[in-house]
Write an enzyme that holds these catalytic residues in place. Structure first.
Site, PDB file in Angstrom:
ATOM      1  N   GLY A 162      -1.310   7.507  -3.160  1.00 59.55           N
ATOM      2  CA  GLY A 162      -2.912   7.217  -2.239  1.00 59.55           C
ATOM      3  C   GLY A 162      -4.224   5.845  -2.523  1.00 59.55           C
ATOM      4  N   HIS A 176       0.546  -1.120  -0.254  1.00 55.50           N
ATOM      5  CA  HIS A 176      -0.208   0.255  -0.269  1.00 55.50           C
ATOM      6  C   HIS A 176       0.681   1.042  -0.276  1.00 55.50           C
ATOM      7  CE1 HIS A 176      -3.977   2.311   0.683  1.00 55.50           C
ATOM      8  NE2 HIS A 176      -2.857   3.320   1.260  1.00 55.50           N
ATOM      9  N   CYS A 177       1.004   2.275  -1.011  1.00 59.90           N
ATOM     10  CA  CYS A 177       1.671   3.401  -1.140  1.00 59.90           C
ATOM     11  C   CYS A 177       0.649   4.028  -0.888  1.00 59.90           C
ATOM     12  CB  CYS A 177       2.296   3.313  -2.666  1.00 59.90           C
ATOM     13  SG  CYS A 177       3.436   4.827  -2.360  1.00 59.90           S
ATOM     14  N   PRO A 178       1.233   5.700   0.005  1.00 60.03           N
ATOM     15  CA  PRO A 178       0.538   6.224   0.716  1.00 60.03           C
ATOM     16  C   PRO A 178       0.407   7.273  -0.110  1.00 60.03           C
ATOM     17  CG  PRO A 178       2.038   5.814   2.210  1.00 60.03           C
ATOM     18  CD  PRO A 178       2.055   4.535   1.417  1.00 60.03           C
TER      19      PRO A 178
END
Length: 390
Positions: free
Chosen positions: A168, A163-165
């Protein structure tokens, strides 16, 4: 009951957000994504405003053109990664979940109290190697190979990478190639801008000196301050961004060459103590890269914009129903309970009782009277029988 048609994305579980009538799918935490947009657009805006005019005149007009093309490609890959479905798997329907639970209970048997139930797994064979499929207690499914449940989006993602913030969104089966192209093009854009900033300062320093060049080009000052002064905080951000993006691109290039995901690399799925070989690797770097980057584009299995019917209770009709206290009687062909008759049957019974009472031969003794029935019609029958003279 009132039914209305709604889009399926409005009823999808999980913690994703949807925009543009379900066409855009992102995670709920989008603050870091906006920071990514600000850093990319802000850095390129300073470059186009202060460096490109001088470089286009004194060096080549192709420099700002290539920078603009590279900038547009970076933004396209970023938005494609952020706004797409990463490969979210639908959850099991209630009937499907019940059937799976029954299968698991039948396979495991009754677990004695105080003992832990065996793990819910299934074994499948991939390239002559056994791979375990784990059961997801949230989605009520056995996850496919390489899938994992994202705790931030609360969904199972096929070929889950991470999961890449910064984008997003999750990075999975359907948007991994776009994520890699985004990091690769962003690395090239950052190196390109950083290099021509140094060229611009070097060319103008020959004419007007280094200090005058820094005064005349405020857009370049943050980039060179780390090299010469090492005091300006904005350049620290740009400098570490450069090396972090380049390092991230190199790391994912290594993973692609092995046909491996970030999740598998962190967990050590194929390099642990058991030394299990990666069943998805073709033992060839070119084949692995072609499969990941040039393979077919998989369609989404969510059907976010599909239509479904939603049942709504008509609350406005409830008061009128409750105000009508008079019960409606309908003619039935059979009694509802034993010894109960319909009004037409009660009338015929009363007439026959009157005829029988008029004839002395067929007079019934007092002990043979019918017992009172639990309905208004039978009470009327009894009263009519009493009023008739014997």
């Amino acid at each position: 009951m009132i039914t209305r048609k709604v889009r399926k994305w409005e009823k999808l579980p999980g913690k994703n957000t949807f925009c543009c009538d379900g066409r855009v799918m992102m995670a709920r935490q989008k603050g870091v994504f906006y920071l990514t947009l600000f850093l990319i657009i802000g850095t390129c805006s300073l470059f186009f405003a202060f460096e490109c005019p001088y470089l286009a005149v004194h060096l080549s007009p192709a420099i700002p053109v290539f920078a603009a093309v590279l900038f547009l490609f970076v933004m396209a890959m970023l938005l494609r990664t952020s706004f797409s479905d990463p490969g979210v798997l639908p959850r099991a329907l209630p009937d499907e979940a019940t059937f799976i639970e029954m299968e698991i209970e039948a396979a495991n048997g009754n677990v004695p109290p105080g003992q832990r139930a065996p793990p819910r797994i299934r074994n499948v064979q991939i390239n002559s190697q056994i791979v375990k499929l784990k059961y997801c207690y949230t989605c009520k499914i056995f996850r496919p190979p390489r899938a994992s449940h994202c705790s931030i989006c609360d969904n199972c993602v096929d070929r889950f990478d991470h999961h890449c913030p910064w984008v997003g969104n999750c990075v999975g089966k359907r948007n991994y190639r776009y994520f890699y192209m985004f990091t690769l093009s962003l690395s090239l854009l950052t190196i390109y801008i950083f290099t021509f900033n140094i060229v611009h300062v070097a060319m103008r320093s020959v004419v007007s000196g280094f200090l005058n060049t820094l005064k005349d080009t405020p857009g370049t000052y943050p980039f060179l301050c780390l090299i010469f002064l090492q005091k300006d905080t904005p350049l620290l951000v740009c400098f570490f961004t450069l090396w972090s993006v380049v390092g991230l691109t190199g790391f994912h290039t290594y993973l692609i060459s092995l046909n491996q995901t970030t999740n598998e690399d962190i967990k050590g799925s194929w390099s642990g103590k058991n030394r299990i070989q990666n069943p998805y690797s073709h033992k060839n770097i070119i084949k692995n890269c072609c499969e990941v980057l040039c393979g077919p584009t998989y369609p989404s299995v969510l059907d976010r914009r599909g239509l479904m019917q939603e049942d709504l209770v008509a609350l406005a009709a409830l008061p009128s129903t409750n105000s009508d206290t008079t019960p409606q009687t309908t003619k039935t062909t059979a009694p509802l309970i034993p010894n109960e008759h319909t009004p037409d049957e009660a009338k015929s019974i009363a007439d026959s009782a009157a005829e029988k009472s008029s004839s002395p031969k067929e007079e019934q003794p007092p002990s043979a009277k019918l017992p009172p029935l639990a309905s208004p019609e039978t009470d009327a029958e009894t009263s009519i029988a009493k009023d008739k003279p014997h």
